[in-house]
Design an enzyme around this catalytic site. Structure first.
Site, short mmCIF file in Angstrom:
data_model
loop_
_atom_site.label_atom_id
_atom_site.label_comp_id
_atom_site.label_asym_id
_atom_site.label_seq_id
_atom_site.Cartn_x
_atom_site.Cartn_y
_atom_site.Cartn_z
N GLY A 186 -6.82 -9.82 5.89
CA GLY A 186 -5.39 -10.00 5.72
C GLY A 186 -4.60 -9.64 6.96
O GLY A 186 -5.15 -9.47 8.06
N GLN B 260 5.86 -5.83 9.16
CA GLN B 260 5.20 -6.51 8.04
C GLN B 260 6.01 -6.47 6.76
O GLN B 260 5.93 -7.37 5.93
CB GLN B 260 3.82 -5.90 7.77
CG GLN B 260 2.83 -6.10 8.90
CD GLN B 260 2.73 -4.86 9.77
OE1 GLN B 260 3.76 -4.28 10.16
NE2 GLN B 260 1.52 -4.45 10.08
N GLN C 161 6.54 -9.08 3.51
CA GLN C 161 6.13 -8.71 2.16
C GLN C 161 7.29 -8.84 1.17
O GLN C 161 7.11 -9.26 0.02
CB GLN C 161 5.58 -7.29 2.17
CG GLN C 161 4.26 -7.18 2.91
CD GLN C 161 3.89 -5.74 3.23
OE1 GLN C 161 4.74 -4.85 3.35
NE2 GLN C 161 2.59 -5.48 3.37
N CYS D 258 0.82 -1.21 0.00
CA CYS D 258 0.00 0.00 0.00
C CYS D 258 0.85 1.26 0.00
O CYS D 258 0.39 2.32 -0.40
CB CYS D 258 -0.96 0.00 1.18
SG CYS D 258 -0.14 -0.05 2.79
N ASN D 259 2.11 1.15 0.44
CA ASN D 259 2.95 2.34 0.55
C ASN D 259 4.07 2.41 -0.48
O ASN D 259 4.76 3.42 -0.56
CB ASN D 259 3.57 2.42 1.95
CG ASN D 259 2.58 2.89 2.98
OD1 ASN D 259 1.70 3.69 2.68
ND2 ASN D 259 2.69 2.37 4.19
#
Length: 424
Positions: A189, A114, A118, A50-51
């Site tokens: 998630g 996280q 990822q 998302c970033n």
């Protein structure tokens, strides 16, 4: 050989741009194979969260223009728009960037854990696509090792600071007593799991988990004593929800202005606090125009995150030093690997010369030459042949004034002024 890290992140691009450059899980394998086919990249991996969306590449020579053109074309962006927010790191700077990202030093939430998972997923997908080879593979392993050291040897990840934690902290500011609040979580998630854990710890009255598949929602709901529903059931649940936090992988918004308006009427305009953590966004931006809705995106969480980061700032310097050591160690190992091909070729040449001299010596023995004479000739011949090429090159370097190369040769052959005296 060149390593390249190219991409955009929360520091360089708005959420509008980031959601347009994001890759879905279903796109990754095909995108990776296309990337290696169309650009000069021999090895490639893609990290898309998302970033950030980043490409990690290995090329013969740095060639980023074609990669940027491919990325812009793949996502239907203009090249100028992408160039305005993209960054490129090469070689040791690319290595440092990857290690900083994996260690959480480049995240919106400093030290968030996280990102390492990822990045490991990005590596696994690239292996599945067949686009990771020995060089990028070594870089990923070194990156994981450095990130693990940072986690183990510093306090950068000790406090519960994350986007999920920031969202719950913001909810606490709006609702003084979370024990009376009900929450609707959209998605099942890792991020929503963290949100559920934080809300559960804060004693939220009721938590509902809405997901595309009921099975996944039920697993998460069971862990925190929540209630599981399908996405289709959201309108009914929205009426009773004071807090709505969403994070799915949907490419289109799943919660629109109309559905929220209807829920507000039934709630008699009792406020709803909403956080859209997803990229692309799950909640239509127009929802934020409603009077009784407090809608935040990931970009809005910066201030909350900054407040919770103070305890981690001290550990960041130690983490940066560990990353620096990781970069230096990896680059040294890479330079050592670069010598392997040269050493292999030199050994093959020496073995060929040896075999030629041994064959000649065997013929001399068969012709009756004494063993003592054959051994002397073998030793002399092999020595002359091994020294011939280096001698010619050293004389040429000396004639050309390459005294720096002569100094390197003296170091290479472990020569010094006292060697003759010690041999006497």
């Amino acid at each position: 050989m060149a390593f390249i890290a190219l991409g955009i992140n929360h520091k360089t691009a708005s959420v509008d741009v980031r959601e347009r450059v994001a890759f879905t899980p279903e796109q990754l394998v095909e995108a990776l194979q296309q990337l290696c086919r169309i650009t000069p990249s021999r090895e490639a991996a893609i990290l898309s969260t998302c970033n950030r969306s980043e490409l990690y590449l290995e090329q013969d020579h740095p060639s980023t223009d074609e990669v940027l053109a491919w990325l812009a074309g793949y996502h239907n962006l203009s090249l100028e728009e992408l160039r305005a927010c993209a960054y490129v790191h090469q070689d040791d700077a690319a290595v440092r960037h990857m290690m900083r990202v994996a260690s959480g030093l480049d995240s919106m939430v400093l030290g968030e854990p996280q990102i390492l998972g990822q990045m490991k997923s990005a590596y696994a997908v690239a292996r599945e696509a067949g686009t990771v080879g020995p060089l990028l593979g070594r870089l990923f392993q070194a990156t994981f090792s450095t990130a693990k050291t940072v986690r183990t040897d510093t306090a950068i990840g000790e406090n519960p600071v994350s986007v999920a934690f920031a969202a719950v902290s913001l909810a606490k500011q709006i609702f003084s007593d979370l024990h009376r609040s009900q929450a609707l979580l959209i998605g099942a998630g890792e991020t929503i799991t963290l949100v559920a854990r934080h809300l559960h710890e804060q004693g939220v009255k009721r938590i509902v988990v809405a997901n595309r598949t009921l099975e996944r929602a039920s697993i998460l709901a069971e862990e925190f004593g929540a209630h599981a529903v399908l996405l289709a059931d959201m309108p009914q649940e929205l009426v009773n929800s004071d807090i709505v936090i969403s994070s799915t992988a949907s490419q289109l918004p799943i919660l629109g202005k109309g559905a929220v308006e209807r829920a507000l009427k039934q709630r008699r305009h009792k406020p709803i606090f909403m956080v859209d953590i997803a990229v692309p966004r799950d909640i239509e931006p127009e929802v934020g125009e409603l009077d009784d809705v407090y809608l935040y995106t990931v970009d809005d969480l910066h201030d909350v995150v900054a407040e919770n980061l103070k305890s981690r700032q001290g550990a960041a310097q130690a983490a940066e030093e560990l990353v620096g050591a990781g970069v230096e160690d990896f680059m040294q190992r890479l330079r050592e690997l670069a010598a392997v091909d040269v050493l292999r070729a030199y050994r093959q040449q020496a073995e060929r010369l040896r075999d030629e001299e041994v064959t000649k010596a065997q013929r001399m023995l068969q012709n009756g030459t004494s063993a003592e004479e054959v051994l002397a000739l073998l030793a002399r011949g092999l020595t002359n042949k091994l020294l011939h090429a280096p001698s010619v090159q050293l004389k040429k370097l000396s004639a050309d004034g390459r005294f720096d190369a002569l100094a390197v040769a003296q170091e290479l052959f472990a020569l010094d002024e006292g060697s003759d005296k010690r041999s006497q």
